[in-house]
Design an enzyme around this catalytic site. Structure first.
Site, short mmCIF file in Angstrom:
data_model
loop_
_atom_site.label_atom_id
_atom_site.label_comp_id
_atom_site.label_asym_id
_atom_site.label_seq_id
_atom_site.Cartn_x
_atom_site.Cartn_y
_atom_site.Cartn_z
CG ASP A 206 -1.66 1.24 1.49
OD1 ASP A 206 -1.46 2.21 0.73
OD2 ASP A 206 -2.44 1.27 2.46
CD GLN A 209 -0.44 8.92 3.71
OE1 GLN A 209 0.25 9.90 3.46
NE2 GLN A 209 -1.76 9.00 3.85
CB CYS A 370 -8.48 5.31 8.30
SG CYS A 370 -9.75 6.41 7.73
C1 LIG Z 1 -1.77 4.26 4.02
C2 LIG Z 1 -3.11 4.47 3.38
N1 LIG Z 1 -3.70 3.46 2.76
C3 LIG Z 1 -4.89 3.60 2.16
C4 LIG Z 1 -5.55 4.79 2.17
C5 LIG Z 1 -6.87 4.92 1.49
O1 LIG Z 1 -6.75 5.77 0.40
P1 LIG Z 1 -8.04 6.22 -0.43
O2 LIG Z 1 -9.03 6.73 0.58
O3 LIG Z 1 -7.50 7.29 -1.33
O4 LIG Z 1 -8.53 5.03 -1.16
C6 LIG Z 1 -4.99 5.87 2.83
C7 LIG Z 1 -5.71 7.16 2.95
O5 LIG Z 1 -5.57 7.87 3.92
C8 LIG Z 1 -3.73 5.71 3.45
O6 LIG Z 1 -3.14 6.72 4.08
#
Ligand SMILES: Cc1ncc(COP(=O)(O)O)c(C=O)c1O
Length: 412
Positions: A206, A209, A370
């Site tokens: 992922d 960031q 989150c």
């Molecule tokens: C580490 C990480 N993964 C996933 C996401 C989810 O991203 P999105 O809401 O753009 O799909 C975020 C969003 O804050 C994030 O910081």
């Protein structure tokens, strides 16, 4: 503009590129420290969206007229740019998504559904964003596989030894963040990927960031899947990228059915389109993807090494200044970190801190970010998170520290 940095990075020019940074909020100049939530957009991205709608708006891949051709070229051009941006060998390994969340769900529901059996493991870390937890939980419920979680240390780093112990021939998927949104920790993803590959697991990283800060090379990382969102890297909302190894994408079933993802449809049998179109059902966010292409152009035109050095320097300054504020506790002090400063202020709820900061013109995020398991790990319910991008300066940090003084005045 005084920046207090000695970096060769032209911060005044960068700031001038982002019109919103001249905004006044509550009568104060905007100090934007919430880029991990969503970043601001340079004028070139805004211009690309405007140009697209004025001169190229049409649907892609399907009409014979000039506007459709322009739209298709701009959309497919952005795919090529995205491949170059993360050094993917082949633009066909780039699936255009609505964002990181979409990319992870896609992999879980296609690769995951076709691979996992009861007794298999999916391995995550304790640092993950909910987007990199919940899709795997759903998948485990659907398949009977088991979710395992590598713990983190007090500093907020993944306990890599524990991670190695959790890996086994049962591990079929490892899903790890490149950079933690809650703490800013940069994880050793190449080392973790090598270990996962050694037990035969496939690795999803992922990168939501990571891409705004680090130069990402999916070949050097040896990633099987790498996902990110456009809106965190100076592009529009509602678009993102899933990189997948071509052979894995080829083997995966489609995610959603609809137009554009098919080669032929009869009531007896549908033949799916080739990769990556097989995963792009329906009319996508064409303008958003064009804007993503412009954001990639923007990032590609700056000296990324100097930009990162500048950000690191501002983060170090912010960390040192924050330590001087009585009653603050920094959450997450990884040796390798970027872009994020999470903290709590003794005796004041983070939401109250955020509200006072907002009145002072300082935009931060407060809450769990989150990442509820990270909060649980530290025995807290929320933090204040100041997050940085290339356009932040010492002056922004000075404004944050001054506004924290105001919080103390209000709450005693
Ligand atoms: C580490 C990480 N993964 C996933 C996401 C989810 O991203 P999105 O809401 O753009 O799909 C975020 C969003 O804050 C994030 O910081």
């Amino acid at each position: 503009m005084a920046t207090g940095t000695l970096s060769p990075f032209d911060i005044a020019k960068v700031r001038a590129d982002f019109p919103i940074l001249r905004e006044v909020v509550h009568g104060k100049p905007l100090v934007y420290l919430d880029s991990a939530n969503t970043s601001q957009k340079p004028a070139s991205v805004l211009q690309a969206l405007d140009d697209y709608y004025r001169h190229a708006n049409g649907n892609i891949h399907r009409a014979t007229h000039l506007l459709s051709e322009r739209a298709t070229q701009a959309y497919e051009g952005a795919r090529v740019k995205a491949a170059r941006f993360i050094n993917a060998a082949d633009p066909k390994s780039i699936v255009l998504t609505t964002g990181t969340t979409d990319g992870i769900n896609l992999v879980a529901q296609t690769y995951g559904r076709m691979t996992l059996r009861p007794g298999d493991d999916v391995l995550l870390s304790w640092l993950e964003h909910h987007s990199n937890i919940v899709p795997w939980q759903i998948l485990c419920e659907q398949t009977g596989a088991t979710l395992r979680v590598a713990p983190i240390t007090d500093r907020g780093e993944i306990d890599v030894e524990a991670y190695h112990r959790l890996l086994s021939p049962r591990t079929k998927i490892v899903a790890i963040g490149h950079v933690s949104n809650a703490l800013g920790t940069i994880n050793p993803v190449r080392e973790m990927t090598d270990a996962a590959h050694a037990v035969g697991a496939v690795v999803l990283v992922d990168g939501a960031q990571a891409v705004p800060h680090l130069v990402v090379d999916v070949q050097a990382l040896d990633s099987d899947f790498y996902v990110f969102s456009s809106h965190k890297m100076f592009g529009p909302t509602g678009t993102g990228v899933l990189y997948g190894r071509r052979e894995l994408l080829e083997a995966m079933p489609p995610y959603r059915g609809g137009g554009d993802m098919i080669a032929s449809v009869t009531f007896e049998k549908t033949v799916y389109n080739v990769v990556p179109y097989k995963f792009e059902a329906g009319t996508p966010n064409i303008a958003g993807v064009v804007g993503l292409g412009a954001a990639i152009d923007y990032l590609s035109a700056i000296d990324r090494g100097a930009a990162l050095a500048h950000e690191d320097e501002v983060l170090a300054y912010a960390t040192a200044r924050l330590r001087e504020v009585p009653g603050t506790r920094i959450i997450g002090e990884a040796r390798e970190k970027t872009g994020v400063l999470s903290f709590v202020l003794e005796g004041v709820h983070p939401h109250d801190v955020g509200t006072v900061l907002d009145r002072e013109g300082v935009a931060v995020r407060t809450g769990q970010h989150c990442a509820q398991p990270v909060m649980d790990r530290y025995g807290i319910t929320a933090t204040v998170r100041a997050s940085l991008a290339i356009y932040n300066t010492h002056a922004d940090i000075d404004a944050l520290i001054a506004a924290l003084g105001r919080v103390r005045e209000v709450f005693g």
